[in-house]
Design an enzyme around this catalytic site. Structure first.
Site, short mmCIF file in Angstrom:
data_model
loop_
_atom_site.label_atom_id
_atom_site.label_comp_id
_atom_site.label_asym_id
_atom_site.label_seq_id
_atom_site.Cartn_x
_atom_site.Cartn_y
_atom_site.Cartn_z
N ALA A 32 8.88 -5.07 -3.51
CA ALA A 32 7.87 -5.14 -4.57
C ALA A 32 6.78 -4.11 -4.28
O ALA A 32 5.59 -4.41 -4.25
CB ALA A 32 7.29 -6.55 -4.70
N HIS A 34 4.13 -1.08 -4.01
CA HIS A 34 3.01 -0.57 -4.82
C HIS A 34 2.38 0.59 -4.07
O HIS A 34 2.87 0.98 -2.98
CB HIS A 34 2.00 -1.69 -5.10
CG HIS A 34 1.56 -2.44 -3.90
ND1 HIS A 34 0.80 -1.88 -2.89
CD2 HIS A 34 1.81 -3.72 -3.49
CE1 HIS A 34 0.57 -2.77 -1.95
NE2 HIS A 34 1.18 -3.90 -2.27
N HIS A 37 1.92 0.45 -0.28
CA HIS A 37 3.09 0.76 0.55
C HIS A 37 3.35 2.28 0.57
O HIS A 37 3.70 2.84 1.61
CB HIS A 37 4.34 0.08 -0.02
CG HIS A 37 4.30 -1.41 -0.02
ND1 HIS A 37 4.21 -2.15 -1.18
CD2 HIS A 37 4.34 -2.30 1.00
CE1 HIS A 37 4.21 -3.44 -0.87
NE2 HIS A 37 4.27 -3.57 0.43
N LYS A 149 -4.87 -4.06 4.97
CA LYS A 149 -5.04 -5.18 4.03
C LYS A 149 -4.71 -6.51 4.72
O LYS A 149 -5.38 -7.50 4.55
CB LYS A 149 -4.12 -4.94 2.82
CG LYS A 149 -3.76 -6.16 2.01
CD LYS A 149 -4.77 -6.43 0.96
CE LYS A 149 -4.48 -7.57 0.02
NZ LYS A 149 -3.34 -8.40 0.25
N SER A 186 1.40 -7.20 -3.71
CA SER A 186 2.53 -7.55 -4.58
C SER A 186 2.21 -8.81 -5.37
O SER A 186 2.78 -9.04 -6.44
CB SER A 186 3.78 -7.78 -3.73
OG SER A 186 3.99 -6.68 -2.90
N ARG A 187 1.32 -9.63 -4.86
CA ARG A 187 0.99 -10.89 -5.55
C ARG A 187 0.10 -10.66 -6.77
O ARG A 187 0.00 -11.52 -7.63
CB ARG A 187 0.31 -11.86 -4.59
CG ARG A 187 1.26 -12.40 -3.54
CD ARG A 187 0.63 -13.50 -2.72
NE ARG A 187 1.64 -14.22 -1.96
CZ ARG A 187 2.10 -13.87 -0.77
NH1 ARG A 187 1.65 -12.78 -0.20
NH2 ARG A 187 3.02 -14.59 -0.15
#
Ligand code: PAF
Length: 278
Positions: A32, A34, A37, A149, A186-187
């Site tokens: 997932a 973004h 990453h 993060k 991702s959340r």
């Protein structure tokens, strides 16, 4: 860009690279992907001759089965995102490849794992530490890239690498944020439009608290005011909003360098985490 699903073929390619004297960088992910990453991939690309991205939704680090079931799995989209970044290969094993039926080992970092996230997600860091240790062994990477993060995760990984004499350099990379300050995660894709509009208040409240703390404001009052601000804005439960030592994560009653403000807060059905330097 190669895609490996099994450890043996990954290790065969890595062994070939090592014979040529090439350095290997790894970016461990759960997919997932973004921009956060991708910034890790860029850092890995700049520092390594070969770059591996691992994509594995690690069941052992989820303490909530619904969270595991709902975790986005977007392997094809992830591969398309990585293609322009000069990644040499994606290691995307099935759960049975990582955890065969007779798997019996847990890596547990005491102390650092038992506070903050560890209080609210029992077992999470043991599962994370176990899979990260395995990924280091599987990829034989010289350097591994983690986002700030997940600040506590980064400290746990640094500790386990030091304690277990694992020959990998851990590189922490700055949190990537949307323009309004929300840390990429991702959340975030599970936030409604209204929640997404509200979400940056978390970072704003934390930044304002950090400025006040640096200026000598009392810690308890400052954090209580930040929590009240989040509640007034419409956030749900604040699981923690705390001033801690940046490396040892010990509680701080007054700012001592290096200090970090860390938070986990619910917004609707989504749990947001963030941290900043104080
Ligand atoms: O940060 C993550 O995405 C995961 O915790 C990690 C490091 C890939 C281990 O599963």
């Amino acid at each position: 860009m190669k895609i490996w699903h099994d450890v043996a073929s990954l290790r065969a390619d890595v062994a070939g690279w090592k014979r040529q004297g090439l350095s290997v960088g790894v970016v461990p992910t759960m997919g997932a992907l973004h921009e956060g990453h991708l910034s890790l991939v860029e850092a890995a690309r700049a520092a390594s001759d070969r770059v591996i991205v691992t994509i594995f939704v690690n069941p052992k680090q989820f303490n909530n089965p619904d969270d595991l079931a709902n975790y986005p799995r977007t392997e094809e989209r992830d591969a398309a995102l990585l293609a322009p970044y000069g990644v040499d290969g994606i290691f995307a094993p099935a759960p049975a490849e990582v955890y065969p039926a007779d798997f019996a080992t847990t890596v547990s970092v005491s102390g650092l794992s038992e506070t903050l996230e560890g209080t609210f997600r029992p077992g999470h860091f043991d599962g994370m530490a176990t899979v990260v240790t395995k990924l280091f062994g599987m990829t034989q990477a010289d350097r591994a890239f983690f986002g700030e993060k997940d600040w506590q995760q980064l400290q746990v990984v640094r500790r386990l690498v030091a304690d277990l004499n694992i020959a990998v350099e851990i590189v922490g990379c700055p949190t990537v944020r949307d323009a309004d300050g929300l840390a990429m995660s991702s959340r975030n894709m599970r936030l409604t439009a209204a929640e997404r509009a509200l979400a940056p208040v978390l970072n704003t409240a934390m930044r304002e608290a950090a400025v006040a703390l640096r200026a000598g404001a009392p810690v308890a009052d400052t954090l209580a005011a930040a929590e009240a601000r989040l509640a007034a804005a419409g956030f749900g439960r604040v699981e923690y909003l705390e001033l801690r030592g940046a490396a040892d994560l010990a509680p701080q009653g007054a700012v001592q360098d290096p200090a970090r403000l860390l938070a986990a807060v619910w917004l609707g059905a989504v749990r947001l985490i963030d941290n900043i330097a104080v």
